[in-house]
Design a protein around this motif. Structure first.
Motif, PDB file in Angstrom:
ATOM      1  N   HIS A  10     -20.902   7.762   9.123  1.00  0.00           N
ATOM      2  CA  HIS A  10     -20.973   9.178   9.502  1.00  0.00           C
ATOM      3  C   HIS A  10     -22.257   9.743   8.904  1.00  0.00           C
ATOM      4  CE1 HIS A  10     -19.856  13.266  10.389  1.00  0.00           C
ATOM      5  NE2 HIS A  10     -20.083  13.573   9.131  1.00  0.00           N
ATOM      6  N   TRP A  11     -23.268   9.914   9.724  1.00  0.00           N
ATOM      7  CA  TRP A  11     -24.569  10.419   9.280  1.00  0.00           C
ATOM      8  C   TRP A  11     -24.584  11.934   9.383  1.00  0.00           C
ATOM      9  CZ3 TRP A  11     -28.030   7.206   7.104  1.00  0.00           C
ATOM     10  CH2 TRP A  11     -27.833   5.841   7.286  1.00  0.00           C
ATOM     11  N   SER A  28     -25.901   9.176   4.617  1.00  0.00           N
ATOM     12  CA  SER A  28     -24.528   8.735   4.855  1.00  0.00           C
ATOM     13  C   SER A  28     -24.007   7.996   3.633  1.00  0.00           C
ATOM     14  CB  SER A  28     -24.485   7.803   6.074  1.00  0.00           C
ATOM     15  OG  SER A  28     -23.169   7.390   6.329  1.00  0.00           O
TER      16      SER A  28
END
Length: 63
Positions: A10-11, A28
């Protein structure tokens, strides 16, 4: 090292990235490490740092 691939992570865009200036960095959490990549070219890869290394990088970048 067991870190998720950048496509699984999940950036999020850094709050310090410029608005429309094109200077965008994403970070992330990669299983206890920190991933850093250029949001303009996410497929180019990312830099993986330990949490200590990331904290050290931030300290050196602060004015």
């Amino acid at each position: 090292m067991n870190t998720p691939g950048s496509s699984q992570a999940h950036w999020r865009k850094s709050t310090h990235s410029g608005g429309d200036e094109g200077e965008c960095v994403e970070v992330s959490d990669l299983n206890g490490h920190i991933g850093v990549r250029d949001s303009k070219d996410p497929d180019a890869g990312h830099l993986t740092l330990t949490r200590w290394g990331f904290a050290d990088l931030l300290a050196r970048l602060r004015p």
